[in-house]
Design a protein around this motif. Structure first.
Motif, PDB file in Angstrom:
ATOM      1  N   SER A 243       1.370  -1.451   0.186  1.00 34.17           N
ATOM      2  CA  SER A 243      -0.207  -0.222   0.195  1.00 34.17           C
ATOM      3  C   SER A 243       0.962   1.308  -0.139  1.00 34.17           C
ATOM      4  CB  SER A 243      -1.316  -0.020   1.155  1.00 34.17           C
ATOM      5  OG  SER A 243      -1.564  -1.209   1.042  1.00 34.17           O
ATOM      6  N   CYS A 244       2.106   1.346   0.259  1.00 34.47           N
ATOM      7  CA  CYS A 244       2.248   2.584   0.347  1.00 34.47           C
ATOM      8  C   CYS A 244       3.028   2.533  -0.759  1.00 34.47           C
ATOM      9  CB  CYS A 244       4.194   2.173   1.262  1.00 34.47           C
ATOM     10  SG  CYS A 244       3.657   1.567   3.176  1.00 34.47           S
ATOM     11  N   PRO A 245       3.500   3.801  -1.452  1.00 38.17           N
ATOM     12  CA  PRO A 245       4.321   4.443  -2.977  1.00 38.17           C
ATOM     13  C   PRO A 245       5.762   4.128  -2.817  1.00 38.17           C
ATOM     14  CG  PRO A 245       4.196   6.004  -0.906  1.00 38.17           C
ATOM     15  CD  PRO A 245       3.433   5.291   0.000  1.00 38.17           C
ATOM     16  N   HIS A 246       5.962   3.240  -3.866  1.00 40.08           N
ATOM     17  CA  HIS A 246       7.405   2.085  -4.161  1.00 40.08           C
ATOM     18  C   HIS A 246       7.293   2.910  -5.101  1.00 40.08           C
ATOM     19  CE1 HIS A 246       7.332  -0.493  -0.672  1.00 40.08           C
ATOM     20  NE2 HIS A 246       6.314  -0.380  -1.302  1.00 40.08           N
ATOM     21  N   VAL A 247       8.349   3.417  -6.187  1.00 40.54           N
ATOM     22  CA  VAL A 247       8.691   4.171  -6.958  1.00 40.54           C
ATOM     23  C   VAL A 247       8.813   3.006  -8.127  1.00 40.54           C
ATOM     24  CG1 VAL A 247      10.266   5.641  -8.608  1.00 40.54           C
ATOM     25  CG2 VAL A 247       9.865   6.271  -6.576  1.00 40.54           C
ATOM     26  N   GLY A 248       8.353   2.656  -9.263  1.00 32.52           N
ATOM     27  CA  GLY A 248       8.360   1.610 -10.422  1.00 32.52           C
ATOM     28  C   GLY A 248       7.910   0.750 -10.175  1.00 32.52           C
ATOM     29  N   LEU A 270       4.338   9.278   1.949  1.00 29.53           N
ATOM     30  CA  LEU A 270       5.237   8.146   2.685  1.00 29.53           C
ATOM     31  C   LEU A 270       4.990   8.317   4.132  1.00 29.53           C
ATOM     32  CD1 LEU A 270       6.563   5.154   2.436  1.00 29.53           C
ATOM     33  CD2 LEU A 270       8.322   5.828   3.524  1.00 29.53           C
ATOM     34  N   PHE A 271       4.099   7.104   5.249  1.00 32.68           N
ATOM     35  CA  PHE A 271       3.815   7.881   6.081  1.00 32.68           C
ATOM     36  C   PHE A 271       4.793   6.605   6.938  1.00 32.68           C
ATOM     37  CE2 PHE A 271       0.264   9.173   4.200  1.00 32.68           C
ATOM     38  CZ  PHE A 271      -0.148  10.236   4.700  1.00 32.68           C
ATOM     39  N   LEU A 272       5.955   6.962   8.128  1.00 33.37           N
ATOM     40  CA  LEU A 272       6.274   6.281   8.885  1.00 33.37           C
ATOM     41  C   LEU A 272       6.210   6.566  10.338  1.00 33.37           C
ATOM     42  CD1 LEU A 272       8.792   7.448   7.041  1.00 33.37           C
ATOM     43  CD2 LEU A 272       7.953   5.060   7.035  1.00 33.37           C
ATOM     44  N   ARG A 747     -10.431  15.706   7.582  1.00 32.94           N
ATOM     45  CA  ARG A 747      -9.574  14.654   7.596  1.00 32.94           C
ATOM     46  C   ARG A 747     -10.618  13.293   7.478  1.00 32.94           C
ATOM     47  NH1 ARG A 747      -6.936  18.729   9.804  1.00 32.94           N
ATOM     48  NH2 ARG A 747      -6.982  18.693   7.287  1.00 32.94           N
ATOM     49  N   TRP A 748     -11.359  13.651   7.206  1.00 33.10           N
ATOM     50  CA  TRP A 748     -12.020  12.489   6.571  1.00 33.10           C
ATOM     51  C   TRP A 748     -12.333  12.409   5.119  1.00 33.10           C
ATOM     52  CZ3 TRP A 748     -12.960   7.494   9.440  1.00 33.10           C
ATOM     53  CH2 TRP A 748     -13.112   8.079  10.482  1.00 33.10           C
ATOM     54  N   GLU A 749     -12.294  13.365   4.666  1.00 29.22           N
ATOM     55  CA  GLU A 749     -12.699  13.276   2.986  1.00 29.22           C
ATOM     56  C   GLU A 749     -11.258  12.881   2.854  1.00 29.22           C
ATOM     57  OE1 GLU A 749     -13.458  17.494   2.216  1.00 29.22           O
ATOM     58  OE2 GLU A 749     -15.444  17.169   2.252  1.00 29.22           O
ATOM     59  N   GLU A 750     -10.073  13.219   3.280  1.00 28.52           N
ATOM     60  CA  GLU A 750      -8.019  13.234   3.503  1.00 28.52           C
ATOM     61  C   GLU A 750      -8.643  11.453   2.898  1.00 28.52           C
ATOM     62  OE1 GLU A 750      -6.376  16.405   4.170  1.00 28.52           O
ATOM     63  OE2 GLU A 750      -6.290  14.958   5.969  1.00 28.52           O
ATOM     64  N   GLU A 751      -9.417  10.881   4.387  1.00 26.76           N
ATOM     65  CA  GLU A 751      -9.317   9.273   4.427  1.00 26.76           C
ATOM     66  C   GLU A 751      -9.728   8.812   2.894  1.00 26.76           C
ATOM     67  OE1 GLU A 751      -8.168   6.356   6.483  1.00 26.76           O
ATOM     68  OE2 GLU A 751      -7.039   8.366   6.774  1.00 26.76           O
ATOM     69  N   VAL A 752     -10.998   9.060   2.518  1.00 24.79           N
ATOM     70  CA  VAL A 752     -11.803   9.020   1.298  1.00 24.79           C
ATOM     71  C   VAL A 752     -10.427   8.564   0.528  1.00 24.79           C
ATOM     72  CG1 VAL A 752     -13.279   8.545   0.458  1.00 24.79           C
ATOM     73  CG2 VAL A 752     -14.029   8.764   2.606  1.00 24.79           C
ATOM     74  N   GLN A 753     -10.199   9.244  -0.072  1.00 24.36           N
ATOM     75  CA  GLN A 753      -9.144   9.298  -1.022  1.00 24.36           C
ATOM     76  C   GLN A 753      -7.878   9.015  -1.226  1.00 24.36           C
ATOM     77  OE1 GLN A 753      -8.929  13.800  -2.573  1.00 24.36           O
ATOM     78  NE2 GLN A 753      -9.915  14.241  -1.323  1.00 24.36           N
ATOM     79  N   LEU A 754      -6.978   8.755   0.113  1.00 27.13           N
ATOM     80  CA  LEU A 754      -5.821   8.128   0.698  1.00 27.13           C
ATOM     81  C   LEU A 754      -6.719   6.047   0.568  1.00 27.13           C
ATOM     82  CD1 LEU A 754      -4.573   9.423   3.739  1.00 27.13           C
ATOM     83  CD2 LEU A 754      -3.284   9.804   1.171  1.00 27.13           C
ATOM     84  N   LEU A 755      -7.594   5.519   0.859  1.00 30.35           N
ATOM     85  CA  LEU A 755      -7.822   5.061   0.975  1.00 30.35           C
ATOM     86  C   LEU A 755      -8.256   4.231  -1.049  1.00 30.35           C
ATOM     87  CD1 LEU A 755     -10.351   3.879   3.836  1.00 30.35           C
ATOM     88  CD2 LEU A 755      -7.802   3.382   3.799  1.00 30.35           C
ATOM     89  N   ARG A 756      -8.609   5.202  -1.560  1.00 32.79           N
ATOM     90  CA  ARG A 756      -9.317   4.484  -2.558  1.00 32.79           C
ATOM     91  C   ARG A 756      -7.289   4.561  -3.264  1.00 32.79           C
ATOM     92  NH1 ARG A 756     -13.608   9.450  -3.810  1.00 32.79           N
ATOM     93  NH2 ARG A 756     -14.881   7.927  -3.496  1.00 32.79           N
ATOM     94  N   GLU A 757      -6.562   5.635  -3.292  1.00 36.56           N
ATOM     95  CA  GLU A 757      -4.668   5.536  -3.544  1.00 36.56           C
ATOM     96  C   GLU A 757      -4.340   4.740  -3.114  1.00 36.56           C
ATOM     97  OE1 GLU A 757      -1.550   6.231  -6.225  1.00 36.56           O
ATOM     98  OE2 GLU A 757      -3.812   6.974  -6.720  1.00 36.56           O
ATOM     99  N   GLU A 758      -4.360   4.021  -1.666  1.00 35.04           N
ATOM    100  CA  GLU A 758      -3.831   2.556  -1.954  1.00 35.04           C
ATOM    101  C   GLU A 758      -4.594   1.611  -2.269  1.00 35.04           C
ATOM    102  OE1 GLU A 758      -2.413   4.685   2.748  1.00 35.04           O
ATOM    103  OE2 GLU A 758      -4.833   3.387   2.540  1.00 35.04           O
TER     104      GLU A 758
END
Length: 828
Positions: A243-248, A270-272, A747-758
């Motif tokens: 789910s995390c971003p990995h280039v390539g 990237l959330f650490l 924050r909830w709107e951001e959460e929906v967008q993040l979940l879709r992207e993930e």
């Protein structure tokens, strides 16, 4: 006796270390044979040995790669129901059933064939460790001219030798696999698993470590690499978060050209999460020479030599005292008790959104929580532009981080000027910090972080802590290899559950975002237009540049308090007096003083009543105590009634229960009375003064159960999930300071967008990984055609597994259609 025990332990660890060094030179041979067993090996003929049917079945436990037809499998293995059977589908093997079968212990030949030159095991003493028992057996190696080395003869019948020279102990592959799975689930130690045979304990320890290492290398694809194990890159054996971003791997083409708001601060961030665990302390036992690690920065632990050299170079650096709350992780960093310990704990970096351990991110702590392994990990994440880093002491740790880093060796520097880096404090830890930290490092106030809480590392500790007792006493190499294996198991389980997790999170987020949109609408309706515009302007300015004034800090309340009202009345009277309009009817008491005095008298009356009641209670208690002492003189039998027997206890319970209900009724009566008195007073005054109904929009009817609760009430929900009462949304509630902004929907709107992207990234990562495995089957040239076939079969099996997981993730995703549409449109 203690001296003898210590000498025996030292001698054993030295011998153990020498055996590991000797075995490591043959590690590639082991790896090739592992891959060879994935194919048909020497038994790729179409017809079974009976000449009747096709040979497409085999048993892993007793005959390695030998293949039979269906009838022969039933006849030969009728007495061994606990063994595993497989069927060849033309490309790879599939598990079909488990049956028991006898073990023919003549090695080097097919079943039923006698060897002309059998060689008994060393001293004719051979022990096989199986998952259901330990057996002493007679075992003969093949001594023919064409015979393979003894260790290969054992490996080809799925027996893992304890040593490479004159082996006399072996464990079945099933036993090692069984123990590995058992240790993941129950955290059982090797000693607890096979404590009934202590004389073979050291052999079991050695075999288990070597097994973990070979399986790790096989799953990472190192057996397919032309240069084998020696070519393993740092972190290559760690199971990655898809789910995390990995280039390539799972980012769309052209992601680096996306708008800066998306690229730098949001969807591709990237959330650490950084944290330390002092339960994972390590006793100062053995040494790297006596107990070397097989993983050399291949998975999660940083490379030991470079890490310790780096720590030594920083030992003289003074630890700055905390300017926030008294954080022991900071203030006691140089004073934590470390006598007898090689490490006071372990620090890790996790994926903060999905709770995966990150590769090359685990390091032992020395004298407290100096989590400098962050610099080691960041060397492998240099392509990601945006970093959101949570740490329970981030307010102190981030203060001079770049200044401190400038003193490090150049290879540990991070190009922070080229990145967008935000430091945060996990939500559970945040209330322990001072007010300034609670607004400057809050997940609820920082833009583009969704609804995450930063507490992922804490949840991971619950899984690993049960093995802390056994790893504490291990040698340094054994401990690191064992923890690496457990961290990989944790990550793999997270991948297997991702489809269900995303479905639950996404459905919940859709509900919450709508509820909080309604809350925002109601809240903004209670604000003046100019006040709302100023508030938005201040927030946007702070979000763009955190060096600007924080709008969530020390905002003055606009509430008309009693003190402010008294001041206003007094000011109005002073103005009237200056104009010559003295409206007072008494020479010493002004109207404003009279009104405020009346209010004060009401409050004093309540306090006096409470005080008098408390005095009466105290006096009554003293009288009861005196009476009880006198009672015992005239009625000695009463003492039995005061004993805590069942009858007396039951009577006390019934009495106290009745009193509790009486008190509860009294409380409800008082609340109702006060509520109706205030409401009647407002209604009556409003009608007399000709007030419009605007006040009723702010002062609504009060529901004691739903409304009369604190903003941060604990009802099993996080703040962002709570339904906020109207009492916190009305003007004058001092909501800015108390945290009403957490109820807003951003924050909830951001959460929906993040979940879709993930979800898109998970599918893309699994597709990429399947394609990667497709290319591995032909990467390496093996010493035999059979090993090449096994390598191809293993690669295809891994590729098929990833494709099945991708299909499952898509099918369980509630947003699969829109995610895939976005994926198709944005990633091509």
């Amino acid at each position: 006796m203690p001296e003898f025990v210590e000498f025996a332990r030292q001698k054993r660890t030295v011998v153990h270390g020498e055996a590991l060094h000797l075995w490591e030179s043959d590690a590639n041979l082991f790896l090739e044979e592992f891959l060879r067993l994935e194919g048909q090996g020497n038994y790729s003929q179409d017809i079974c040995v009976c000449g009747e049917e096709a040979a497409i079945y085999r048993c892993q436990d007793c005959h390695g790669s030998e293949m039979f037809c269906h009838l022969c499998m039933v006849r030969v293995h009728a007495r061994q129901p606990f063994h595993k059977m497989e069927r060849w589908d033309g490309i790879s093997f599939d598990d079909i059933t488990s049956k028991s079968m006898g073990i023919h212990l003549q090695l080097g030949h097919t079943s039923g064939v006698c060897c002309d030159h059998p060689l008994p095991a060393f001293n004719d003493d051979f022990v096989i460790i199986h998952y259901n028992g330990i057996y002493e057996v007679g075992l003969d190696f093949c001594g023919c001219a064409s015979a393979q080395p003894h260790i290969i003869q054992l490996l080809r019948v799925r027996l893992f030798p304890a040593t490479t020279v004159d082996p006399k102990t072996a464990a079945t592959f099933r036993a090692l696999e069984y123990f590995q799975m058992l240790s993941f689930e129950s955290k059982v130690s090797t000693f607890e698993f096979y404590k009934q045979l202590p004389d073979r304990y050291e052999s079991m320890l050695c075999m288990m470590r070597e097994w973990r290492f070979i399986k790790q290398m096989q799953r990472a694809g190192q057996g397919h690499h032309p240069k084998g194990i020696a070519a393993t890159e740092p972190g290559a054996c760690a199971v990655l978060c898809p789910s995390c971003p990995h280039v390539g791997k799972n980012l769309p083409d052209g992601w680096e050209n996306a708008p800066s708001e998306i690229r730098s601060r949001f969807l591709y961030a990237l959330f650490l999460g950084i944290d330390a665990n002092f339960r994972l302390a390590h006793c100062n036992v053995s040494s790297a020479t006596a107990d070397p690690g097989l993983n050399h920065r291949y998975a999660f632990f940083v490379e030991e030599h470079a890490y310790k050299s780096f720590i030594s170079s920083q030992e003289r650096a003074a630890q700055e005292m905390s300017s926030c709350s008294s954080h022991n992780a900071v203030n006691l960093a140089d004073t934590r008790v470390s006598r007898g310990l090689a490490a006071t704990g372990a620090g890790t970096i996790n994926c903060a959104r999905h709770n995966f351990k990150q590769p090359c991110s685990v390091g032992d702590l020395q004298k407290g929580e100096r989590c400098i392994m962050f610099t080691f990990y960041m060397q492998s994440s240099s392509d990601i532009v945006a970093l959101n880093i949570s740490y329970d002491i981030a307010c102190q740790w981030s203060k001079h981080i770049w200044t401190r880093m400038s003193t490090f060796l150049h290879q540990y520097h991070i190009k922070h000027h080229e990145k967008s880096i935000v430091f945060l404090i996990p939500k559970f830890h945040l209330p322990a910090h001072i007010a300034k930290c609670q607004t400057s490092f809050s997940f609820n106030l920082i833009k583009s972080v969704g609804r995450m809480d930063g507490e992922a590392p804490e949840r991971g500790w619950a899984d690993i802590n049960p093995i802390a007792t056994s790893t504490c006493e291990m040698g340094p190499g054994s401990r690191c290899d064992t923890l690496d294996d457990h961290f990989n198991d944790w990550n793999w389980k997270k991948i297997c559950a991702m489809g269900l997790i995303f479905r639950q999170k996404y459905n919940f987020a859709l509900i919450e975002v709508q509820e909080h949109v309604n809350d925002l609408t109601n809240f903004e309706a209670s604000l003046a237009t100019d006040e709302l515009a100023e508030w938005r302007k201040d927030i946007e300015a702070w979000e763009e540049d955190h060096s600007r004034p924080n709008p969530f800090e020390d905002r003055a309340t606009t509430t008309m308090t009693q003190a402010a009202m008294r001041l206003a009345l007094s000011t109005a009277e002073a103005t009237e007096i200056e104009r010559g309009n003295d409206v007072s009817l008494h020479d010493d008491i002004l109207p404003s003083v009279l009104i405020s005095s009346g209010l004060e008298l009401e409050d004093q009356q309540l306090h006096v009543q409470k005080g008098k009641l408390l005095q009466r209670v105290n006096a009554l208690r003293r009288r009861i105590d005196t009476w009880s002492r006198v009672q015992l003189l005239y009625m000695p039998g009463v003492s039995r009634l005061r004993l805590p027997d069942d009858v007396a206890t039951e009577a006390k319970w019934e009495l106290r229960e009745a009193q509790a209900y009486d008190t509860l009724n009294d409380l409800r009566t008082v609340l109702n009375l006060r509520y109706h008195l205030y409401k009647s007073a407002l209604l009556n005054l409003a009608s007399r003064l000709g007030k419009n109904d605007n006040w009723e929009r702010s002062l609504k009817p009060l529901d004691k159960q739903k409304d009369a609760v604190p903003l941060k009430h604990d009802d099993g929900q996080t703040m962002g999930q709570q339904n906020i009462s109207w009492i916190w949304k009305t003007s004058g509630s001092n909501s800015n300071e108390l945290g009403l902004q957490d109820s807003l929907p951003h924050r909830w709107e951001e959460e929906v967008q993040l979940l879709r992207e993930e979800m898109c990234r998970v599918i893309a990562f699994l597709d990429w990984h399947a394609g990667w495995w497709d290319t591995q089957g032909s990467q390496c040239t093996f010493s035999s055609l059979q090993a090449g076939e096994g390598a191809l079969a293993y690669a295809q099996r891994q590729a098929n597994l990833r494709r099945k997981m991708a299909v499952k993730t898509v099918s369980t995703s509630p947003a699969r259609n829109e995610s895939l549409q976005r994926d198709a449109g944005h990633r091509t």
